[in-house]
Design a protein around this motif. Structure first.
Motif, short mmCIF file in Angstrom:
data_model
loop_
_atom_site.label_atom_id
_atom_site.label_comp_id
_atom_site.label_asym_id
_atom_site.label_seq_id
_atom_site.Cartn_x
_atom_site.Cartn_y
_atom_site.Cartn_z
N VAL A 159 0.70 -0.87 -0.07
CA VAL A 159 -0.05 0.05 0.05
C VAL A 159 0.65 1.27 -0.24
CG1 VAL A 159 -1.86 1.20 1.14
CG2 VAL A 159 -1.94 -0.73 1.25
N GLU A 160 1.57 1.47 0.85
CA GLU A 160 2.81 2.12 0.89
C GLU A 160 3.22 2.85 -0.55
OE1 GLU A 160 3.46 4.69 2.96
OE2 GLU A 160 2.61 3.63 4.72
N GLN A 161 3.95 1.68 -1.79
CA GLN A 161 4.14 2.16 -2.62
C GLN A 161 2.69 2.89 -3.90
OE1 GLN A 161 7.34 1.55 -4.01
NE2 GLN A 161 7.84 1.12 -1.83
N ILE A 162 1.51 2.02 -3.55
CA ILE A 162 0.34 2.42 -4.01
C ILE A 162 0.67 3.98 -4.32
CG2 ILE A 162 -1.92 1.99 -4.55
CD1 ILE A 162 -1.77 -1.21 -3.70
N LEU A 163 0.29 4.02 -2.68
CA LEU A 163 0.46 5.16 -2.62
C LEU A 163 1.28 6.80 -2.76
CD1 LEU A 163 -0.90 5.03 1.56
CD2 LEU A 163 -2.25 5.44 -0.65
N GLU A 164 2.05 5.91 -3.32
CA GLU A 164 3.57 6.92 -3.62
C GLU A 164 3.82 7.16 -4.78
OE1 GLU A 164 6.18 8.43 -2.71
OE2 GLU A 164 5.05 7.99 -0.23
N LEU A 165 2.72 5.88 -6.00
CA LEU A 165 2.57 5.61 -7.44
C LEU A 165 1.70 6.61 -7.72
CD1 LEU A 165 2.65 2.07 -7.81
CD2 LEU A 165 4.10 3.65 -8.82
N ALA A 166 0.50 6.18 -6.27
CA ALA A 166 -0.81 7.51 -6.46
C ALA A 166 -0.40 9.29 -6.46
CB ALA A 166 -1.93 6.77 -5.98
N ARG A 167 0.86 9.37 -5.55
CA ARG A 167 0.65 11.23 -5.34
C ARG A 167 1.69 11.43 -6.88
NH1 ARG A 167 2.60 9.02 -0.53
NH2 ARG A 167 0.78 9.23 1.66
N LYS A 168 2.10 10.30 -7.17
CA LYS A 168 3.06 10.50 -8.11
C LYS A 168 2.30 11.26 -9.79
CE LYS A 168 6.66 9.34 -11.72
NZ LYS A 168 7.76 7.99 -11.72
N GLU A 169 1.65 9.78 -10.22
CA GLU A 169 0.91 9.94 -11.47
C GLU A 169 -0.52 11.02 -11.30
OE1 GLU A 169 0.30 8.48 -14.36
OE2 GLU A 169 2.57 7.84 -13.66
N MET A 170 -1.17 10.62 -9.91
CA MET A 170 -2.29 11.85 -9.25
C MET A 170 -3.77 11.78 -10.14
SD MET A 170 -1.85 13.41 -6.86
CE MET A 170 -2.83 14.33 -6.42
N PRO A 171 -4.08 9.94 -10.30
CA PRO A 171 -5.11 9.92 -11.22
C PRO A 171 -6.74 10.56 -10.79
CG PRO A 171 -4.69 8.13 -9.54
CD PRO A 171 -3.49 9.60 -8.91
N LYS A 172 -7.53 10.92 -11.14
CA LYS A 172 -9.08 11.10 -10.73
C LYS A 172 -9.49 9.82 -10.51
CE LYS A 172 -8.63 16.12 -11.98
NZ LYS A 172 -9.04 16.32 -11.32
N VAL A 173 -9.54 9.07 -11.11
CA VAL A 173 -9.78 7.29 -10.79
C VAL A 173 -8.70 6.65 -9.99
CG1 VAL A 173 -12.18 5.52 -11.18
CG2 VAL A 173 -11.67 7.87 -11.85
N LEU A 174 -9.12 5.90 -9.44
CA LEU A 174 -8.03 5.35 -8.81
C LEU A 174 -8.81 3.96 -7.87
CD1 LEU A 174 -4.79 4.33 -7.76
CD2 LEU A 174 -5.59 4.88 -5.30
#
Length: 457
Positions: A159-174
């Motif tokens: 989950v920590e890696q997923i959150l880092e990826l999400a902060r980098k990509e900043m998607p509207k839908v995850l």
């Protein structure tokens, strides 16, 4: 050097209550064999996602007057699938957490992959797969002939890696597929355990609330069809959907169990094809695919699913029992309510079926949970018992009380107009549901008790 001991607790997978010792029954919810061991290490620092808490919404507490809160109209994001938008209450709400559950093979991953491939043309989307490799997801998208150019994809379970990826990509839908295989390294328990599911869902939900991201979680189900994991998981999220449908049927139903942004018990219908899930615009038509010659025990009723009426066919079979204890078997209906209706039929209708096996079925695999199908069940049972087929153009609905009265049901006029639209010319309804203006060419009979309803057979 002093080292703190690891704390062991036993957590109920149904209600989330924890206890210092294992026991067979949870004292909080009285469920059996639901306590699982959970090891908490106080010396291990909590992860950033689980430690920096401001509530599940990610906001610090601030006291305000209710009248001072500014209401802003949140624009919804259309998923591109009308049936999914219907169940969600009009579309995806930014910052919402949505959990989609279902049996293996129901089509959860297929539905989400179709949705994200279409959404990626207009919105930034990120699909996290924890159960499949990237090549497997790509093969499915290629088989379904989906647009693959703009969808971002990653295979990760931390989950920590997923959150880092999400902060980098900043998607509207995850999309996270699925929550049961995700883990936080700070917790000692295995993925899928009570602690891991609870903390991983909390971290992901907090990120969605803070950034306005639409979070879609895939959830597993247990043998009895309920969502796996702690019950607190269903409290964290904003919307809980269940994708239902057997592997031998090509139709799937998406039902809303919880929705903070729309009506619950809304129903969406899909057909599983070689190119994925296709929307069924008129579900009444597929559930009314009746035989040319109507047999006894077959009857059509109108049930209300969320915001629309749905016509379904009920089938009853009454046969002499060859055992000492006659069987009462329901498929798609509630068994306890059938037993109650048979008692009302004997007491107030004078028809005894105590020595008969009674089987009830809803055609098409739909689950009928409302009481508006009571009268249709009674008339279908009498039709089969007397071996007398009912009219093809007859539709029946109404609630039956214990004293034999026929009670009105909500949205009675809308149900009638839906039946007329599909060609039904005769209806038996509660007297209180008789419309002020009768539709042209339709014979509507109002009944107030079971004896009056049986007279028309």
């Amino acid at each position: 050097m002093f080292v703190a001991k690891k704390k062991i607790a036993f957590v109920c997978t149904d209600c989330g209550a924890d206890f210092p010792k294992w026991q067979g029954q949870c004292p909080a919810c009285n469920a059996w064999n639901t306590l699982q061991e959970f090891v908490h290490d106080p010396a291990t620092p909590s992860s950033k996602g689980a430690g920096s808490r401001g509530g599940f919404s990610g906001q610090l507490s601030e006291v305000q007057n209710l009248n001072d809160i500014v209401l802003e109209e949140t624009p919804r994001i259309s998923s591109g699938m009308g049936e999914l938008d219907r169940v969600l209450g009009g579309g995806l709400v930014p910052g919402s957490a949505i959990l989609i559950g279902g049996h293996p093979g129901a089509g959860k991953s297929t539905l989400l992959l179709q949705t994200l491939c279409r959404l990626s043309d207009s919105q930034s989307c990120l699909y996290i797969t924890g159960e499949e490799s990237l090549s497997q997801v790509a093969m499915r998208a290629d088989r379904l002939k989906l647009p693959k150019e703009k969808l971002r994809l990653a295979a990760e379970t931390d989950v920590e890696q997923i959150l880092e990826l999400a902060r980098k990509e900043m998607p509207k839908v995850l999309v996270v597929d699925s929550i049961q295989v995700m883990f936080l390294a700070a917790l000692q328990s295995a993925p899928g355990s009570v602690a891991q599911v609870r903390e991983c869902a909390a971290a992901l939900t907090r990120f969605a609330k803070q950034t306005g991201t639409v979070l879609l979680l895939v959830g597993h189900v247990t043998k009895d069809g309920t969502l796996a994991g702690p019950k607190v998981l269903e409290h964290m999220i904003d919307c809980s959907l269940m994708l239902e449908g057997s592997t031998d049927s090509r139709f799937r139903t998406l039902r809303g169990l919880k929705n903070r942004f729309g009506a619950v018990n809304e129903l969406g219908v899909f057909a599983m094809t070689g190119e994925g899930l296709k929307e069924v615009k008129n579900p009444s038509a597929i559930f009314l695919n009746r035989a040319e010659e109507i047999a006894s025990g077959s009857l059509v009723t109108v049930v209300w699913e969320g915001t629309r009426p749905l016509l379904v066919e009920l089938q009853a079979l009454v046969d002499a029992s060859h055992f000492g204890n006659p069987r009462r078997i329901c498929v798609g209906l509630e068994g306890n309510r059938l037993a109650m209706l048979l008692a009302v039929l004997h007491r107030h209708g004078g028809i005894q079926v105590g020595d008969q096996d009674v089987f009830m079925n809803v055609v098409g695999g739909v689950k009928v949970t409302e009481t508006a199908a009571d009268l249709a069940q009674l008339l279908a049972i009498v039709s089969s018992f007397r071996d007398r087929a009912l009219e093809r153009e007859l539709v029946v609905f109404g609630e039956v009380g214990l004293s034999g009265e026929i009670r009105p049901v909500p949205q009675g006029q809308e149900r009638l107009y839906e039946a007329v639209k599909h060609g039904f010319k005769k209806a038996i309804v509660p007297k209180a549901n008789l419309p002020r203006k009768l539709p042209d060419g339709v014979d509507i009979i109002g009944v107030s008790n079971v004896a009056e309803a049986l007279e028309y057979l």
